[in-house]
Design a protein around this motif. Structure first.
Motif, PDB file in Angstrom:
ATOM      1  N   GLY A 138      53.664  55.498 -15.515  1.00 33.40           N
ATOM      2  CA  GLY A 138      54.566  54.474 -16.024  1.00 33.40           C
ATOM      3  C   GLY A 138      53.988  53.812 -17.246  1.00 33.40           C
ATOM      4  N   GLY A 139      54.340  52.538 -17.264  1.00 35.30           N
ATOM      5  CA  GLY A 139      55.029  51.645 -16.356  1.00 35.30           C
ATOM      6  C   GLY A 139      54.390  51.565 -14.965  1.00 35.30           C
ATOM      7  N   GLU A 140      55.044  50.758 -14.166  1.00 36.87           N
ATOM      8  CA  GLU A 140      54.640  50.653 -12.760  1.00 36.87           C
ATOM      9  C   GLU A 140      55.622  51.472 -11.935  1.00 36.87           C
ATOM     10  OE1 GLU A 140      52.082  49.469 -10.645  1.00 36.87           O
ATOM     11  OE2 GLU A 140      53.437  50.766  -9.531  1.00 36.87           O
ATOM     12  N   THR A 141      55.108  52.578 -11.414  1.00 38.65           N
ATOM     13  CA  THR A 141      55.966  53.526 -10.702  1.00 38.65           C
ATOM     14  C   THR A 141      56.607  52.920  -9.457  1.00 38.65           C
ATOM     15  OG1 THR A 141      53.865  54.251  -9.791  1.00 38.65           O
ATOM     16  CG2 THR A 141      54.858  55.635 -11.465  1.00 38.65           C
ATOM     17  N   LEU A 142      55.920  51.935  -8.850  1.00 33.47           N
ATOM     18  CA  LEU A 142      56.453  51.362  -7.608  1.00 33.47           C
ATOM     19  C   LEU A 142      57.562  50.339  -7.875  1.00 33.47           C
ATOM     20  CD1 LEU A 142      53.114  51.061  -5.620  1.00 33.47           C
ATOM     21  CD2 LEU A 142      54.958  52.710  -5.247  1.00 33.47           C
ATOM     22  N   MET A 143      57.910  50.135  -9.143  1.00 39.79           N
ATOM     23  CA  MET A 143      59.061  49.274  -9.451  1.00 39.79           C
ATOM     24  C   MET A 143      60.382  50.001  -9.225  1.00 39.79           C
ATOM     25  SD  MET A 143      58.309  46.940 -12.774  1.00 39.79           S
ATOM     26  CE  MET A 143      59.886  46.071 -12.809  1.00 39.79           C
ATOM     27  N   GLN A 144      60.304  51.323  -9.074  1.00 38.88           N
ATOM     28  CA  GLN A 144      61.530  52.098  -8.794  1.00 38.88           C
ATOM     29  C   GLN A 144      61.283  52.904  -7.511  1.00 38.88           C
ATOM     30  OE1 GLN A 144      63.579  53.863 -12.259  1.00 38.88           O
ATOM     31  NE2 GLN A 144      61.901  53.122 -13.520  1.00 38.88           N
ATOM     32  N   PRO A 145      61.093  52.208  -6.392  1.00 39.06           N
ATOM     33  CA  PRO A 145      60.617  52.883  -5.182  1.00 39.06           C
ATOM     34  C   PRO A 145      61.576  53.912  -4.601  1.00 39.06           C
ATOM     35  CG  PRO A 145      61.176  50.580  -4.708  1.00 39.06           C
ATOM     36  CD  PRO A 145      61.248  50.748  -6.194  1.00 39.06           C
ATOM     37  N   GLU A 146      62.861  53.628  -4.664  1.00 43.75           N
ATOM     38  CA  GLU A 146      63.822  54.559  -4.060  1.00 43.75           C
ATOM     39  C   GLU A 146      63.821  55.884  -4.833  1.00 43.75           C
ATOM     40  OE1 GLU A 146      65.154  53.115  -1.313  1.00 43.75           O
ATOM     41  OE2 GLU A 146      65.784  55.167  -0.837  1.00 43.75           O
ATOM     42  N   PHE A 147      63.798  55.773  -6.147  1.00 42.34           N
ATOM     43  CA  PHE A 147      63.788  56.971  -6.993  1.00 42.34           C
ATOM     44  C   PHE A 147      62.478  57.739  -6.808  1.00 42.34           C
ATOM     45  CE2 PHE A 147      62.787  58.897 -11.201  1.00 42.34           C
ATOM     46  CZ  PHE A 147      63.812  59.828 -11.241  1.00 42.34           C
ATOM     47  N   ALA A 148      61.359  56.992  -6.803  1.00 41.69           N
ATOM     48  CA  ALA A 148      60.048  57.646  -6.639  1.00 41.69           C
ATOM     49  C   ALA A 148      59.991  58.375  -5.298  1.00 41.69           C
ATOM     50  CB  ALA A 148      58.935  56.599  -6.740  1.00 41.69           C
ATOM     51  N   LYS A 149      60.477  57.721  -4.257  1.00 41.29           N
ATOM     52  CA  LYS A 149      60.436  58.349  -2.924  1.00 41.29           C
ATOM     53  C   LYS A 149      61.251  59.649  -2.901  1.00 41.29           C
ATOM     54  CE  LYS A 149      63.056  57.444   0.806  1.00 41.29           C
ATOM     55  NZ  LYS A 149      63.735  56.699   1.854  1.00 41.29           N
ATOM     56  N   GLU A 150      62.474  59.584  -3.386  1.00 42.77           N
ATOM     57  CA  GLU A 150      63.334  60.778  -3.325  1.00 42.77           C
ATOM     58  C   GLU A 150      62.801  61.898  -4.223  1.00 42.77           C
ATOM     59  OE1 GLU A 150      65.554  61.139  -1.050  1.00 42.77           O
ATOM     60  OE2 GLU A 150      65.481  59.068  -0.381  1.00 42.77           O
ATOM     61  N   LEU A 151      62.237  61.506  -5.368  1.00 40.75           N
ATOM     62  CA  LEU A 151      61.668  62.532  -6.256  1.00 40.75           C
ATOM     63  C   LEU A 151      60.469  63.206  -5.591  1.00 40.75           C
ATOM     64  CD1 LEU A 151      61.623  64.002  -8.952  1.00 40.75           C
ATOM     65  CD2 LEU A 151      60.326  62.094  -9.923  1.00 40.75           C
ATOM     66  N   PHE A 152      59.608  62.419  -4.986  1.00 40.37           N
ATOM     67  CA  PHE A 152      58.446  63.013  -4.303  1.00 40.37           C
ATOM     68  C   PHE A 152      58.880  63.886  -3.128  1.00 40.37           C
ATOM     69  CE2 PHE A 152      55.518  59.524  -5.999  1.00 40.37           C
ATOM     70  CZ  PHE A 152      54.892  60.385  -6.889  1.00 40.37           C
ATOM     71  N   ARG A 153      59.888  63.432  -2.398  1.00 39.74           N
ATOM     72  CA  ARG A 153      60.354  64.253  -1.270  1.00 39.74           C
ATOM     73  C   ARG A 153      60.880  65.596  -1.774  1.00 39.74           C
ATOM     74  NH1 ARG A 153      64.686  61.515   2.005  1.00 39.74           N
ATOM     75  NH2 ARG A 153      64.185  63.058   3.580  1.00 39.74           N
ATOM     76  N   ALA A 154      61.584  65.548  -2.903  1.00 38.95           N
ATOM     77  CA  ALA A 154      62.121  66.793  -3.473  1.00 38.95           C
ATOM     78  C   ALA A 154      60.978  67.703  -3.934  1.00 38.95           C
ATOM     79  CB  ALA A 154      63.056  66.467  -4.632  1.00 38.95           C
ATOM     80  N   CYS A 155      59.924  67.110  -4.478  1.00 38.89           N
ATOM     81  CA  CYS A 155      58.761  67.900  -4.924  1.00 38.89           C
ATOM     82  C   CYS A 155      58.051  68.514  -3.716  1.00 38.89           C
ATOM     83  CB  CYS A 155      57.781  67.011  -5.683  1.00 38.89           C
ATOM     84  SG  CYS A 155      58.397  66.462  -7.278  1.00 38.89           S
ATOM     85  N   LYS A 156      57.856  67.712  -2.687  1.00 34.04           N
ATOM     86  CA  LYS A 156      57.161  68.214  -1.480  1.00 34.04           C
ATOM     87  C   LYS A 156      57.963  69.349  -0.848  1.00 34.04           C
ATOM     88  CE  LYS A 156      53.820  66.684  -0.128  1.00 34.04           C
ATOM     89  NZ  LYS A 156      52.506  67.173  -0.677  1.00 34.04           N
ATOM     90  N   ALA A 157      59.286  69.238  -0.910  1.00 32.33           N
ATOM     91  CA  ALA A 157      60.134  70.287  -0.318  1.00 32.33           C
ATOM     92  C   ALA A 157      59.924  71.630  -1.027  1.00 32.33           C
ATOM     93  CB  ALA A 157      61.604  69.870  -0.398  1.00 32.33           C
ATOM     94  N   ARG A 158      59.470  71.584  -2.289  1.00 33.69           N
ATOM     95  CA  ARG A 158      59.199  72.819  -3.034  1.00 33.69           C
ATOM     96  C   ARG A 158      57.725  73.218  -2.945  1.00 33.69           C
ATOM     97  NH1 ARG A 158      63.630  74.101  -6.137  1.00 33.69           N
ATOM     98  NH2 ARG A 158      62.402  75.793  -7.028  1.00 33.69           N
ATOM     99  N   GLY A 159      56.945  72.433  -2.224  1.00 38.75           N
ATOM    100  CA  GLY A 159      55.525  72.767  -2.030  1.00 38.75           C
ATOM    101  C   GLY A 159      54.627  72.323  -3.158  1.00 38.75           C
ATOM    102  N   TRP A 160      55.072  71.355  -3.982  1.00 41.75           N
ATOM    103  CA  TRP A 160      54.271  70.914  -5.112  1.00 41.75           C
ATOM    104  C   TRP A 160      53.366  69.745  -4.702  1.00 41.75           C
ATOM    105  CZ3 TRP A 160      59.067  70.109  -8.785  1.00 41.75           C
ATOM    106  CH2 TRP A 160      59.636  71.357  -9.054  1.00 41.75           C
TER     107      TRP A 160
END
Ligand code: SF4
Ligand code: SF4
Length: 305
Positions: A138-160
């Motif tokens: 960032g910026g402070e990544t935890l200022m957009q927690p919902e987006f960060a969470k869903e993006l990370f979940r999508a990344c983990k689902a692909r094994g990244w």
């Protein structure tokens, strides 16, 4: 578990590919806009405000005048030494759309998780071949927690592999939402001295220190110390930081990030002043001494990100 919300939106200001910093292997760094701190040495000033911002690169301008015609607010004027009257600008982006030389650029774009994943997929093979992945910065990544969470979940689902850079200035709710989906947290600690912290970042360090303790219990955490002459680089200040880090039982590593002024030019592109324009960089030998000090305290130490 809930299905991933690929339509969740966040404000992104940059995506940098092929990074070998900010986590293991080859990485793509997704930069989120918005930060509650105002560190005087910040090298990404365009990250600080949540809102879009207009950058003007005077050196690229070919004086075609197309932007002036496109701006319905009358915000652009060659008789203005800064060219852009930011009090009139509404960030519509029309000037940047017509600029043939990319002298004008609007920083900050609303993107869905799905759109970011499409960008990241271009480098998927590098993540797997290098044990790399994606890093949110960032910026402070935890200022957009919902987006960060869903993006990370999508990344983990692909094994990244997932990494997150944070200043640690966030609600416990945001931390609990995001950090469980992160393989590696890179947490900045600027100073143990609250008065200095307030002076150079604009906020107290109490919440950050409390959050450091919480975060290191959830995910692997590396502490990073932007080491700034006149702020925290002297032996007393620096050793107080190391003392604090040693109170975090799960933290095994501390990275020294020596001061640089790479972001200085960006302040001028945004029409702002840079407070540290005369500050000298740290001597390499002194940085080595700090590194040895960290190691003598039982922590793995690296210089640079
Ligand atoms: S972003 Fe819009 S309002 Fe601002 S200077 Fe450009 S055209 Fe004018
Ligand atoms: S459109 Fe771009 S190149 Fe032309 S005058 Fe405006 S900023 Fe300069």
């Amino acid at each position: 578990m809930d299905s991933i919300n690929y339509n969740e939106k966040g404000v992104v200001f940059d995506i940098q590919r092929y990074s070998i910093n900010d986590g293991p292997g080859i990485r793509t760094i997704v930069f989120l806009k918005g930060c509650p701190l105002r560190c005087i040495w910040c090298s990404n000033p365009e990250s600080q405000r949540k809102e879009k911002e207009l950058m003007f690169r005077k050196i690229l301008c070919i004086h075609c005048g197309l932007c002036i015609k496109a701006c319905k607010q009358g915000a652009l004027d060659t008789s203005n030494p800064n060219f852009v009257d930011r009090s009139k600008c509404i960030m519509c982006g029309e000037c940047a759309n017509v600029c043939p030389s990319s002298a004008l650029e609007v920083k900050g774009k609303l993107m869905t998780v799905s759109e970011v994943i499409e960008e990241l997929k271009k480098d998927e093979k590098y993540y797997f071949s290098s044990n790399g992945g994606i890093t949110l910065s960032g910026g402070e990544t935890l200022m957009q927690p919902e987006f960060a969470k869903e993006l990370f979940r999508a990344c983990k689902a692909r094994g990244w592999h997932t990494a997150l850079e944070t200043e640690g200035y966030a609600t416990e709710e945001a931390i609990n939402k995001v950090i469980p989906h992160v393989d590696l947290v890179l947490l900045d600690i600027k100073t143990n001295n609250d008065e200095i912290h307030k002076k150079v970042t604009g906020v107290s360090n109490k919440l950050i220190k409390k959050n450091a303790s919480i975060i290191q219990n959830i995910s692997e955490t590396i502490i990073r110390v932007p080491t700034i002459p006149g702020v925290n680089a002297d032996e007393k200040e620096f050793s107080d930081i190391v003392k604090f880090v040693k109170t975090l039982p799960n933290v095994k590593e501390l990275h020294i990030l020596p001061y640089h002024n790479y972001g200085e030019g960006k302040y001028y592109l945004l029409g702002r002043d840079y407070e540290l324009s005369n500050l000298k960089k740290l001597d390499d030998k002194y940085v080595d001494k700090l590194k040895t000090f960290v190691e003598s305290n039982g922590l793995v130490c690296q210089v640079g990100g």
